[in-house]
Write a protein that holds these residues in place. Structure first.
Motif, PDB file in Angstrom:
ATOM      1  N   GLY A  50      52.765  57.976  25.366  1.00 52.10           N
ATOM      2  CA  GLY A  50      52.348  57.148  24.171  1.00 52.10           C
ATOM      3  C   GLY A  50      52.971  55.473  24.414  1.00 52.10           C
ATOM      4  O   GLY A  50      52.301  54.663  23.883  1.00 52.10           O
ATOM      5  N   PHE A  51      53.535  55.319  25.385  1.00 45.21           N
ATOM      6  CA  PHE A  51      54.074  53.879  26.204  1.00 45.21           C
ATOM      7  C   PHE A  51      52.993  53.047  26.276  1.00 45.21           C
ATOM      8  O   PHE A  51      52.937  52.028  25.710  1.00 45.21           O
ATOM      9  N   MET A  52      51.944  53.646  27.266  1.00 46.29           N
ATOM     10  CA  MET A  52      50.972  52.604  27.612  1.00 46.29           C
ATOM     11  C   MET A  52      49.987  52.419  26.624  1.00 46.29           C
ATOM     12  O   MET A  52      49.445  51.169  26.541  1.00 46.29           O
ATOM     13  N   PRO A  53      49.402  53.336  25.895  1.00 49.47           N
ATOM     14  CA  PRO A  53      48.380  52.971  24.939  1.00 49.47           C
ATOM     15  C   PRO A  53      49.136  52.056  23.690  1.00 49.47           C
ATOM     16  O   PRO A  53      48.539  50.915  23.389  1.00 49.47           O
ATOM     17  N   SER A  68      49.370  46.377  21.845  1.00 47.25           N
ATOM     18  CA  SER A  68      49.957  45.261  21.333  1.00 47.25           C
ATOM     19  C   SER A  68      49.576  44.087  22.165  1.00 47.25           C
ATOM     20  O   SER A  68      49.346  42.867  21.492  1.00 47.25           O
ATOM     21  N   VAL A  69      49.429  44.262  23.476  1.00 41.89           N
ATOM     22  CA  VAL A  69      48.992  42.947  24.148  1.00 41.89           C
ATOM     23  C   VAL A  69      47.542  42.600  24.027  1.00 41.89           C
ATOM     24  O   VAL A  69      47.426  41.296  23.686  1.00 41.89           O
ATOM     25  N   LEU A  70      46.588  43.636  23.777  1.00 42.26           N
ATOM     26  CA  LEU A  70      45.324  43.124  23.636  1.00 42.26           C
ATOM     27  C   LEU A  70      45.078  42.612  22.202  1.00 42.26           C
ATOM     28  O   LEU A  70      44.319  41.418  21.770  1.00 42.26           O
ATOM     29  N   VAL A  71      45.831  43.136  20.978  1.00 44.63           N
ATOM     30  CA  VAL A  71      45.717  42.449  19.813  1.00 44.63           C
ATOM     31  C   VAL A  71      46.063  41.112  19.807  1.00 44.63           C
ATOM     32  O   VAL A  71      45.720  40.154  19.287  1.00 44.63           O
ATOM     33  N   ALA A  72      47.346  40.877  20.488  1.00 44.85           N
ATOM     34  CA  ALA A  72      47.932  39.658  20.696  1.00 44.85           C
ATOM     35  C   ALA A  72      46.977  38.646  21.467  1.00 44.85           C
ATOM     36  O   ALA A  72      46.839  37.531  20.870  1.00 44.85           O
ATOM     37  N   MET A  73      46.229  39.225  22.313  1.00 45.15           N
ATOM     38  CA  MET A  73      45.221  38.302  22.911  1.00 45.15           C
ATOM     39  C   MET A  73      44.166  37.915  22.114  1.00 45.15           C
ATOM     40  O   MET A  73      43.673  36.765  22.160  1.00 45.15           O
ATOM     41  N   ILE A  97      42.443  46.850  33.524  1.00 43.88           N
ATOM     42  CA  ILE A  97      43.673  46.818  33.959  1.00 43.88           C
ATOM     43  C   ILE A  97      44.822  47.804  33.382  1.00 43.88           C
ATOM     44  O   ILE A  97      44.950  48.902  34.044  1.00 43.88           O
ATOM     45  N   PHE A  98      44.715  48.005  32.140  1.00 45.57           N
ATOM     46  CA  PHE A  98      45.550  49.079  31.253  1.00 45.57           C
ATOM     47  C   PHE A  98      44.911  50.338  31.479  1.00 45.57           C
ATOM     48  O   PHE A  98      45.592  51.049  31.798  1.00 45.57           O
ATOM     49  N   VAL A  99      43.679  50.519  31.503  1.00 41.58           N
ATOM     50  CA  VAL A  99      43.020  51.864  31.781  1.00 41.58           C
ATOM     51  C   VAL A  99      43.420  52.094  33.204  1.00 41.58           C
ATOM     52  O   VAL A  99      43.684  53.456  33.467  1.00 41.58           O
ATOM     53  N   GLY A 100      43.349  51.504  34.247  1.00 43.27           N
ATOM     54  CA  GLY A 100      43.574  51.805  35.707  1.00 43.27           C
ATOM     55  C   GLY A 100      44.942  52.013  35.691  1.00 43.27           C
ATOM     56  O   GLY A 100      45.379  53.061  36.436  1.00 43.27           O
TER      57      GLY A 100
END
Length: 102
Positions: free
Chosen positions: A41-44, A49-54, A81-84
């Motif tokens: 669950g860490f990466m999702p 959080s990073v994408l929402v902040a962006m 990048i996150f998916v990779g």
């Protein structure tokens, strides 16, 4: 959504393991283990959080002149990048898990 689905499938695949690798050294040995649900669950959670902040920052902070069209590609690039990274992490876990079974 892709990260959550891949983590859900990995959870089914690694259901027998209470802990999974969270960190590796450069030579491929496992440095740290963590509970299975935390690892998967860490990466999702981090990506969300990073994408929402962006997106929020792109909405609130006006881009510099000439960079108006760069916001959406940057968000998609970060998502890719996150998916990779998540895919690579799950493959490393799969290798480790299969090595334990042998």
């Amino acid at each position: 959504m892709l990260l959550v689905e891949s983590s859900r499938r990995a959870n089914q695949r690694f259901y027998d393991a209470k802990q999974l690798p969270m960190q590796w050294s450069f030579d491929g040995t496992v440095n740290a283990l963590a509970p299975r649900r935390f690892v998967l669950g860490f990466m999702p959670a981090l990506a969300t959080s990073v994408l929402v902040a962006m997106v929020v920052l792109a909405w609130v902070v006006p881009p510099r002149s000439g960079q108006e069209g760069d916001v959406i590609p940057a968000v998609f690039f970060m998502a890719a990048i996150f998916v990779g990274i998540h895919t690579w992490h799950l493959r490393m876990i799969d290798r480790w898990f299969n090595a334990l079974k042998k």
